[in-house]
Write a protein that holds these residues in place. Structure first.
Motif, PDB file in Angstrom:
ATOM      1  N   TYR A  25       0.833  -1.203   0.000  1.00  0.00           N
ATOM      2  CA  TYR A  25       0.000   0.000   0.000  1.00  0.00           C
ATOM      3  C   TYR A  25       0.873   1.260   0.000  1.00  0.00           C
ATOM      4  O   TYR A  25       0.664   2.178  -0.797  1.00  0.00           O
ATOM      5  CB  TYR A  25      -0.927  -0.011   1.217  1.00  0.00           C
ATOM      6  N   VAL A  28       2.766   1.733  -3.393  1.00  0.00           N
ATOM      7  CA  VAL A  28       1.906   2.277  -4.454  1.00  0.00           C
ATOM      8  C   VAL A  28       1.569   3.734  -4.165  1.00  0.00           C
ATOM      9  O   VAL A  28       1.565   4.573  -5.078  1.00  0.00           O
ATOM     10  CB  VAL A  28       0.628   1.420  -4.595  1.00  0.00           C
ATOM     11  N   LYS A  29       1.344   4.065  -2.893  1.00  0.00           N
ATOM     12  CA  LYS A  29       1.043   5.450  -2.521  1.00  0.00           C
ATOM     13  C   LYS A  29       2.227   6.362  -2.831  1.00  0.00           C
ATOM     14  O   LYS A  29       2.041   7.480  -3.320  1.00  0.00           O
ATOM     15  CB  LYS A  29       0.698   5.509  -1.041  1.00  0.00           C
ATOM     16  N   LEU A  31       4.476   5.863  -5.128  1.00  0.00           N
ATOM     17  CA  LEU A  31       4.570   5.978  -6.588  1.00  0.00           C
ATOM     18  C   LEU A  31       3.573   7.007  -7.112  1.00  0.00           C
ATOM     19  O   LEU A  31       3.886   7.797  -7.998  1.00  0.00           O
ATOM     20  CB  LEU A  31       4.305   4.631  -7.262  1.00  0.00           C
ATOM     21  N   LYS A  32       2.369   7.021  -6.552  1.00  0.00           N
ATOM     22  CA  LYS A  32       1.333   7.953  -7.006  1.00  0.00           C
ATOM     23  C   LYS A  32       1.697   9.394  -6.671  1.00  0.00           C
ATOM     24  O   LYS A  32       1.363  10.309  -7.420  1.00  0.00           O
ATOM     25  CB  LYS A  32      -0.011   7.594  -6.378  1.00  0.00           C
TER      26      LYS A  32
END
Length: 58
Positions: A25, A28-29, A31-32
């Motif tokens: 989680y 991915v956070k 990366l965003k």
């Protein structure tokens, strides 16, 4: 006498899944939000640039 092997195995695999899910989680956070992209150093340089500018006093 009870057998505690299966509850401990379920607990350990649940804990591993929870930790892996949390790591995924936050990966991915990040990366965003651009912390791992080509402009990942940009906030650091912007902060240094802001420190170099003199303060404006009223």
């Amino acid at each position: 006498m009870q057998d505690y092997v299966y509850p401990s195995i379920y607990f350990s695999y649940s804990l591993f899944a929870l930790l892996a899910g949390g790591a995924l989680y936050f990966f991915v956070k990040s990366l965003k939000h651009g912390y791992l992209g080509k402009d990942s150093e940009e906030p650091k340089y912007r902060m240094l640039h802001d420190d170099e500018q003199p303060e404006v006093r009223k």
